[in-house]
Design a protein around this motif. Structure first.
Motif, PDB file in Angstrom:
ATOM      1  N   VAL A 176     -14.217 -65.491  73.483  1.00 38.85           N
ATOM      2  CA  VAL A 176     -13.730 -63.948  73.916  1.00 38.85           C
ATOM      3  C   VAL A 176     -13.048 -63.259  72.845  1.00 38.85           C
ATOM      4  O   VAL A 176     -13.299 -62.128  72.611  1.00 38.85           O
ATOM      5  CB  VAL A 176     -12.783 -64.541  75.101  1.00 38.85           C
ATOM      6  N   ALA A 177     -12.102 -63.822  72.183  1.00 38.58           N
ATOM      7  CA  ALA A 177     -11.270 -63.032  70.992  1.00 38.58           C
ATOM      8  C   ALA A 177     -10.650 -63.944  70.284  1.00 38.58           C
ATOM      9  O   ALA A 177     -10.280 -65.252  70.700  1.00 38.58           O
ATOM     10  CB  ALA A 177     -10.326 -62.317  71.716  1.00 38.58           C
ATOM     11  N   ARG A 178     -10.491 -63.894  69.063  1.00 35.70           N
ATOM     12  CA  ARG A 178      -9.663 -64.537  67.996  1.00 35.70           C
ATOM     13  C   ARG A 178      -8.879 -63.879  67.151  1.00 35.70           C
ATOM     14  O   ARG A 178      -9.236 -62.836  66.829  1.00 35.70           O
ATOM     15  CB  ARG A 178     -11.033 -65.595  67.031  1.00 35.70           C
ATOM     16  N   ILE A 179      -7.691 -64.334  66.645  1.00 31.41           N
ATOM     17  CA  ILE A 179      -7.084 -63.595  65.927  1.00 31.41           C
ATOM     18  C   ILE A 179      -6.592 -64.800  64.728  1.00 31.41           C
ATOM     19  O   ILE A 179      -6.361 -65.919  64.874  1.00 31.41           O
ATOM     20  CB  ILE A 179      -5.590 -63.251  66.372  1.00 31.41           C
ATOM     21  N   HIS A 180      -6.813 -64.326  63.340  1.00 30.19           N
ATOM     22  CA  HIS A 180      -6.338 -65.032  62.122  1.00 30.19           C
ATOM     23  C   HIS A 180      -4.962 -65.138  62.195  1.00 30.19           C
ATOM     24  O   HIS A 180      -4.437 -63.703  62.248  1.00 30.19           O
ATOM     25  CB  HIS A 180      -7.267 -64.625  61.111  1.00 30.19           C
ATOM     26  N   SER A 181      -4.247 -65.916  61.555  1.00 31.61           N
ATOM     27  CA  SER A 181      -2.826 -65.846  61.039  1.00 31.61           C
ATOM     28  C   SER A 181      -2.579 -64.562  60.279  1.00 31.61           C
ATOM     29  O   SER A 181      -1.578 -64.163  60.196  1.00 31.61           O
ATOM     30  CB  SER A 181      -2.340 -67.034  60.372  1.00 31.61           C
ATOM     31  N   ALA A 182      -3.572 -64.061  59.466  1.00 33.16           N
ATOM     32  CA  ALA A 182      -3.390 -62.850  58.787  1.00 33.16           C
ATOM     33  C   ALA A 182      -3.391 -61.677  59.462  1.00 33.16           C
ATOM     34  O   ALA A 182      -3.100 -60.511  58.819  1.00 33.16           O
ATOM     35  CB  ALA A 182      -4.271 -63.077  57.398  1.00 33.16           C
ATOM     36  N   GLY A 183      -3.881 -61.786  60.625  1.00 29.69           N
ATOM     37  CA  GLY A 183      -3.865 -60.606  61.505  1.00 29.69           C
ATOM     38  C   GLY A 183      -5.453 -60.192  61.899  1.00 29.69           C
ATOM     39  O   GLY A 183      -5.513 -59.165  62.714  1.00 29.69           O
ATOM     40  N   SER A 184      -6.378 -60.510  61.155  1.00 33.92           N
ATOM     41  CA  SER A 184      -7.756 -59.912  61.419  1.00 33.92           C
ATOM     42  C   SER A 184      -7.980 -60.519  62.888  1.00 33.92           C
ATOM     43  O   SER A 184      -7.687 -61.620  63.285  1.00 33.92           O
ATOM     44  CB  SER A 184      -8.770 -60.586  60.484  1.00 33.92           C
ATOM     45  N   GLY A 244     -12.898 -52.962  73.534  1.00 33.74           N
ATOM     46  CA  GLY A 244     -12.542 -51.795  74.200  1.00 33.74           C
ATOM     47  C   GLY A 244     -11.778 -51.921  75.303  1.00 33.74           C
ATOM     48  O   GLY A 244     -10.970 -51.119  75.833  1.00 33.74           O
ATOM     49  N   ARG A 245     -11.738 -53.276  76.029  1.00 29.58           N
ATOM     50  CA  ARG A 245     -10.950 -53.727  77.175  1.00 29.58           C
ATOM     51  C   ARG A 245      -9.848 -54.767  76.954  1.00 29.58           C
ATOM     52  O   ARG A 245      -8.765 -54.781  77.717  1.00 29.58           O
ATOM     53  CB  ARG A 245     -11.953 -54.167  78.472  1.00 29.58           C
ATOM     54  N   PHE A 246      -9.998 -55.662  76.011  1.00 34.26           N
ATOM     55  CA  PHE A 246      -9.354 -56.695  75.798  1.00 34.26           C
ATOM     56  C   PHE A 246      -8.780 -56.565  74.486  1.00 34.26           C
ATOM     57  O   PHE A 246      -9.251 -55.983  73.583  1.00 34.26           O
ATOM     58  CB  PHE A 246      -9.890 -58.150  75.543  1.00 34.26           C
ATOM     59  N   THR A 247      -7.459 -56.940  74.423  1.00 35.65           N
ATOM     60  CA  THR A 247      -6.778 -56.916  72.879  1.00 35.65           C
ATOM     61  C   THR A 247      -6.025 -58.310  72.776  1.00 35.65           C
ATOM     62  O   THR A 247      -5.204 -58.767  73.743  1.00 35.65           O
ATOM     63  CB  THR A 247      -5.678 -55.799  73.097  1.00 35.65           C
ATOM     64  N   ILE A 248      -6.266 -59.008  71.813  1.00 35.57           N
ATOM     65  CA  ILE A 248      -5.606 -60.235  71.404  1.00 35.57           C
ATOM     66  C   ILE A 248      -4.639 -59.985  70.408  1.00 35.57           C
ATOM     67  O   ILE A 248      -4.612 -59.040  69.455  1.00 35.57           O
ATOM     68  CB  ILE A 248      -6.599 -61.259  70.839  1.00 35.57           C
ATOM     69  N   SER A 249      -3.308 -60.690  70.562  1.00 40.64           N
ATOM     70  CA  SER A 249      -2.116 -60.343  69.370  1.00 40.64           C
ATOM     71  C   SER A 249      -1.754 -61.827  69.459  1.00 40.64           C
ATOM     72  O   SER A 249      -1.903 -62.591  70.252  1.00 40.64           O
ATOM     73  CB  SER A 249      -1.395 -59.235  69.958  1.00 40.64           C
ATOM     74  N   GLY A 250      -0.830 -61.946  68.458  1.00 40.45           N
ATOM     75  CA  GLY A 250      -0.080 -63.157  68.269  1.00 40.45           C
ATOM     76  C   GLY A 250       1.211 -62.862  67.465  1.00 40.45           C
ATOM     77  O   GLY A 250       1.543 -61.873  67.071  1.00 40.45           O
ATOM     78  N   ASP A 251       1.998 -64.070  67.710  1.00 40.27           N
ATOM     79  CA  ASP A 251       3.242 -64.182  67.140  1.00 40.27           C
ATOM     80  C   ASP A 251       3.265 -65.278  66.204  1.00 40.27           C
ATOM     81  O   ASP A 251       3.479 -66.452  66.723  1.00 40.27           O
ATOM     82  CB  ASP A 251       4.543 -64.108  68.267  1.00 40.27           C
ATOM     83  N   ASN A 252       3.141 -65.179  64.895  1.00 43.09           N
ATOM     84  CA  ASN A 252       2.948 -66.483  63.966  1.00 43.09           C
ATOM     85  C   ASN A 252       4.311 -67.420  64.215  1.00 43.09           C
ATOM     86  O   ASN A 252       4.301 -68.474  64.116  1.00 43.09           O
ATOM     87  CB  ASN A 252       2.791 -66.041  62.553  1.00 43.09           C
ATOM     88  N   ALA A 253       5.473 -66.673  64.154  1.00 40.63           N
ATOM     89  CA  ALA A 253       6.806 -67.255  64.076  1.00 40.63           C
ATOM     90  C   ALA A 253       7.081 -68.380  65.431  1.00 40.63           C
ATOM     91  O   ALA A 253       7.403 -69.175  65.214  1.00 40.63           O
ATOM     92  CB  ALA A 253       7.786 -66.286  63.954  1.00 40.63           C
ATOM     93  N   LYS A 254       6.479 -67.509  66.590  1.00 39.53           N
ATOM     94  CA  LYS A 254       6.646 -68.429  67.742  1.00 39.53           C
ATOM     95  C   LYS A 254       5.321 -69.333  68.134  1.00 39.53           C
ATOM     96  O   LYS A 254       5.242 -69.960  69.039  1.00 39.53           O
ATOM     97  CB  LYS A 254       6.827 -67.600  68.862  1.00 39.53           C
TER      98      LYS A 254
END
Length: 120
Positions: free
Chosen positions: A48-56, A65-75
Motif C-alpha cells: 500500500v505504502a512504504r517510507i524509507h528512513s531517509a523520508g522517500s 492522493g488519498r493515503f499518506t504515510i509518515s514515520g517517526d524515526n526516533a520512536k
C-alpha cells in the motif's frame, strides 16, 4: 527480536477516514524502511505504502492522493492516514519493517494485522 504492533483499524463508511499506527519495538539498530501491506481473502498481499528512513515514499497507484504515510524515526513508528476510503480498500492491513538488530543482516518483520472495513 523485533515486534510490530498495529492499531487504528475499524469499520468506516465510504468517504470516511482512518489513521493506522504501527510501533516497532526491540533492539533495533537500523530501519531501512517501514510500510503497510493489505490483503483481502483470495487476493495477493499488496504493498500500500512504504517510507524509507531517509523520508522517500512509495504508494500503490490505487491510493495515490488519498493515503499518506509518515514515520517517526526516533520512536520507530509509522502511520498511514487514509482518506476518501472506498470499499475496495477493505482488507487486513499489515505493518512491515525491513530492520536490522545486528547491523549485519536485515530481516522483514510483520505485525499481526488490523482489519479495515469500508462499507458502501
Amino acid at each position: 527480536q523485533v515486534q510490530l504492533v498495529e492499531s487504528g483499524g475499524g469499520l468506516v463508511q465510504a468517504g470516511g477516514s482512518l489513521r493506522l499506527s504501527c510501533t516497532a519495538s526491540g533492539t533495533i539498530l537500523h530501519v531501512n524502511h517501514m510500510g503497510w501491506y493489505r490483503q483481502a481473502p483470495g487476493k495477493q498481499r499488496e504493498l500500500v505504502a512504504r517510507i524509507h528512513s531517509a523520508g522517500s515514499t512509495r504508494y500503490a497507484d490505487s491510493v495515490i492522493g488519498r493515503f499518506t504515510i509518515s514515520g517517526d524515526n526516533a520512536k520507530n513508528m509509522v502511520y498511514l492516514q487514509m482518506n476518501s476510503l472506498k470499499p475496495e480498500d477493505t482488507g487486513v492491513y499489515y505493518c512491515n519493517g525491513y530492520i536490522t538488530t545486528s547491523g549485519v543482516l536485515y530481516d522483514d518483520y510483520w505485525g499481526q494485522g488490523t482489519q479495515v472495513t469500508v462499507s458502501s
